[in-house]
Motif scaffolding. Structure first.
Motif, short mmCIF file in Angstrom:
data_model
loop_
_atom_site.label_atom_id
_atom_site.label_comp_id
_atom_site.label_asym_id
_atom_site.label_seq_id
_atom_site.Cartn_x
_atom_site.Cartn_y
_atom_site.Cartn_z
N SER A 1 -0.83 -0.69 16.80
CA SER A 1 -0.29 -1.68 15.86
C SER A 1 -1.11 -1.71 14.56
O SER A 1 -0.57 -1.75 13.46
CB SER A 1 -0.27 -3.07 16.50
OG SER A 1 0.57 -3.09 17.64
N LEU A 2 -2.44 -1.69 14.75
CA LEU A 2 -3.33 -1.70 13.59
C LEU A 2 -3.13 -0.43 12.75
O LEU A 2 -3.08 -0.48 11.52
CB LEU A 2 -4.78 -1.81 14.06
CG LEU A 2 -5.85 -1.89 12.95
CD1 LEU A 2 -5.62 -3.11 12.07
CD2 LEU A 2 -7.24 -1.93 13.57
N LEU A 3 -3.00 0.71 13.41
CA LEU A 3 -2.77 1.97 12.71
C LEU A 3 -1.45 1.93 11.95
O LEU A 3 -1.36 2.40 10.80
CB LEU A 3 -2.76 3.13 13.71
CG LEU A 3 -2.53 4.53 13.13
CD1 LEU A 3 -3.62 4.87 12.12
CD2 LEU A 3 -2.47 5.57 14.25
N ALA A 4 -0.43 1.34 12.56
CA ALA A 4 0.87 1.23 11.89
C ALA A 4 0.77 0.36 10.64
O ALA A 4 1.36 0.69 9.60
CB ALA A 4 1.90 0.64 12.86
N VAL A 5 0.02 -0.73 10.75
CA VAL A 5 -0.17 -1.61 9.59
C VAL A 5 -0.89 -0.87 8.46
O VAL A 5 -0.52 -0.96 7.29
CB VAL A 5 -0.95 -2.88 9.99
CG1 VAL A 5 -1.35 -3.68 8.75
CG2 VAL A 5 -0.11 -3.75 10.92
N ILE A 6 -1.94 -0.11 8.84
CA ILE A 6 -2.70 0.65 7.84
C ILE A 6 -1.80 1.69 7.18
O ILE A 6 -1.81 1.84 5.95
CB ILE A 6 -3.93 1.31 8.49
CG1 ILE A 6 -4.94 0.24 8.93
CG2 ILE A 6 -4.58 2.29 7.52
CD1 ILE A 6 -6.10 0.78 9.74
N LEU A 7 -1.05 2.42 7.98
CA LEU A 7 -0.15 3.45 7.43
C LEU A 7 0.90 2.82 6.51
O LEU A 7 1.22 3.37 5.45
CB LEU A 7 0.53 4.22 8.56
CG LEU A 7 -0.37 5.17 9.35
CD1 LEU A 7 0.38 5.76 10.54
CD2 LEU A 7 -0.89 6.28 8.44
N LEU A 8 1.42 1.68 6.92
CA LEU A 8 2.40 0.98 6.08
C LEU A 8 1.76 0.56 4.77
O LEU A 8 2.37 0.71 3.69
CB LEU A 8 2.95 -0.25 6.83
CG LEU A 8 3.99 -1.09 6.07
CD1 LEU A 8 5.23 -0.24 5.76
CD2 LEU A 8 4.38 -2.32 6.88
N GLY A 9 0.52 0.07 4.85
CA GLY A 9 -0.18 -0.33 3.63
C GLY A 9 -0.41 0.84 2.70
O GLY A 9 -0.25 0.72 1.47
N VAL A 10 -0.78 2.00 3.27
CA VAL A 10 -0.99 3.21 2.46
C VAL A 10 0.31 3.64 1.79
O VAL A 10 0.33 3.99 0.60
CB VAL A 10 -1.56 4.35 3.33
CG1 VAL A 10 -1.55 5.67 2.56
CG2 VAL A 10 -2.97 4.01 3.80
N ILE A 11 1.41 3.60 2.55
CA ILE A 11 2.71 4.00 2.00
C ILE A 11 3.11 3.07 0.85
O ILE A 11 3.55 3.53 -0.21
CB ILE A 11 3.78 4.00 3.11
CG1 ILE A 11 3.50 5.12 4.11
CG2 ILE A 11 5.18 4.16 2.52
CD1 ILE A 11 4.36 5.06 5.36
#
Length: 386
Positions: free
Chosen positions: A31-41
C-alpha cells in the motif's frame, strides 16, 4: 492440574497471529509503495512552473593544472576583522580608511582602525530596514547603497537615508544589487532579476532576467543600459571610465558595456568560463579587477542545463528541499583580472574555513573578503603577497 486445552487454544491463536503478521506487513508495504508510485506519477505529470532553455555550459577550469586557476592556500590564513556583520556582502572604505559593510539584516557597519592598522570594534552606521549589498562613497562623502529590497539609496554622515531610485521606466527596480560611481557622479548598478528574489527556478530556467542601470544625479533619472543578463551581479568601472563591467553569475562570465570610444553603447564578453559563480567586482589602484566567487562550479547544475526536461523536473521540487544542493561549496575563491580581461591569478581556501566569497577588495596591502548567507561569517582579510 493445568488446563491443557485452554493452553492449547491460546497457543494456536498466537501462532495464527504470527502467521498473519507478515501478511499484514506485506499488505502495508504494498500500500505504501502504491502511494509512493502514485505520488511520483502525479509529480511527473504536474506541469513545470518554467520552460527551461538548453545550454551546454563550457567545461569548468581545472584547479589541478598549472594555470591561473591552480589551487593554492592564499585565503587559508585569513584574519578575522570583525564578526559584528554576519554576512558582509560588500566592502568599501571612506577617505579616512574606515571600513563599511552591510549585513543581511539591514544594518550597515563601520569598522575603524588604529594607527597600526588593527581593526577596532564595529559600530552601526545606519539601518536600511532592507538588505544593503553594494556600497560606495560619492564625491560629497555620502554613502550610496544598492539595497535589494529598498532600491538605490543615499546615506549622509548622520545616517539619514534618502531613496534615489526604486523605479525605472515606470516599472520597479526588482533587486538592486551592486554599484560603482563614475567621476561625473553617475551611478551604475545592477538590477539582478525581475524575479525579485534569488530562486532556484531562475537558474533552472536558464533565461536572462537581469539589467544594468544608470542613475544620473543631475537629472535624477534612471535609464536601462543593458537587458537580458543572466543574474546581473557585481559592477565595476574601468580606471579610465571607458567601460563598466557587470557579472553574469549564472553564465560564469563578466560582460563589458562601453561608455566611450568607437564601441560606445555596445557590449561584449570581458571574461568567460570562470571557475564558479562570480559575485561582486572591485577595482584596485593598478586598474585590476578582483572578483569574489560565491561558489565553485556545481557539476549537477551544468548537467541540468544540458537537459531541459531534468531542469523542469528540478524546478518542481520545493526550494526548501534544494537548499543543501544549491549551497556554496566549501572552497573559498577569488580571482584577479587585468584591464583587458586576462586572468592574472586566483586565491583559494580549499580547506573551506572561508567560503561563500562575495567580495575581494584590495586596500592598504590587504585583500578584504566579504561573504553572503550560506557562506562563512564575518569580515576577513589576508596579506596581499603574490
Amino acid at each position: 492440574m493445568p488446563n491443557t486445552q485452554v493452553r492449547s487454544v491460546k497457543s494456536t491463536e498466537g501462532v495464527n497471529r504470527i502467521k498473519r503478521s507478515p501478511r499484514k506487513i506485506r499488505r502495508l508495504g504494498l500500500s505504501l509503495l502504491a502511494v509512493i508510485l502514485l505520488g511520483v506519477i502525479v509529480f511527473l505529470l504536474v506541469p513545470s512552473p518554467i520552460e527551461p532553455v538548453k545550454w551546454l555550459a563550457p567545461t569548468a577550469p581545472s584547479f589541478q593544472k598549472a594555470d591561473p586557476w591552480k589551487q593554492n592556500n592564499k585565503l587559508s590564513a585569513a584574519q578575522l576583522v570583525s564578526d559584528a556583520p554576519q554576512f558582509p556582502e560588500f566592502i568599501t572604505f571612506d577617505k579616512a580608511g574606515q571600513l563599511y559593510t552591510g549585513d543581511s539584516d539591514g544594518k550597515i557597519y563601520k569598522v575603524p582602525f588604529d594607527a597600526e592598522g588593527n581593526p577596532q570594534k564595529a559600530q552601526v552606521f545606519a539601518d536600511t530596514k532592507g538588505t544593503p549589498n553594494g556600497l560606495k562613497f560619492d564625491a560629497k562623502g555620502d554613502l550610496i547603497v544598492t539595497d535589494i529590497k529598498m532600491g538605490l539609496l543615499s546615506i549622509n554622515q548622520s545616517g539619514s537615508i534618502e531613496v534615489l531610485a526604486n523605479q525605472v521606466n515606470g516599472k520597479p527596480i526588482y533587486l538592486a544589487n551592486e554599484l560603482d560611481i563614475a567621476q561625473d557622479g553617475s551611478i551604475y548598478f545592477s538590477d539582478t532579476s525581475n524575479y525579485g528574489r534569488v530562486t532556484f527556478k531562475e537558474i533552472a530556467e536558464n533565461k536572462p532576467h537581469g539589467r544594468l542601470l544608470k542613475y544620473d544625479p543631475m537629472t535624477k533619472q534612471t535609464t536601462v543600459l543593458l537587458e537580458g543578463l543572466y543574474f546581473a551581479n557585481g559592477v565595476a568601472l574601468s580606471a579610465d571610465g571607458d567601460y563598466v563591467l557587470v557579472a553574469e553569475s549564472y553564465h560564469y562570465q563578466l560582460t563589458r558595456y562601453w561608455l566611450k570610444g568607437p564601441k560606445k553603447g555596445t557590449s561584449d564578453i570581458f571574461a568567460d568560463n570562470l571557475a564558479g559563480f562570480p559575485d561582486n567586482i572591485t577595482r584596485d589602484e593598478q586598474g585590476h579587477f578582483w572578483v569574489g566567487i560565491f561558489t565553485t562550479r556545481l557539476s549537477f547544475v551544468d548537467q541540468m542545463h544540458r537537459s531541459p526536461w531534468l531542469a523542469g523536473i528540478m524546478a518542481k521540487v520545493p526550494e526548501s528541499l534544494l537548499s543543501g544542493a544549491s549551497a556554496p561549496a566549501k572552497h573559498g575563491l577569488a580571482a584577479e583580472f587585468g584591464p583587458q580581461g586576462e586572468l592574472i591569478g586566483s586565491w583559494h581556501d580549499p580547506e573551506g574555513s572561508l567560503y561563500g566569497v562575495t567580495t575581494a577588495a584590495s586596500h592598504n596591502g590587504y585583500l578584504y573578503i566579504g561573504t553572503a548567507p550560506g557562506g562563512s561569517k564575518g569580515v576577513h582579510r589576508v596579506l596581499l603577497t603574490k
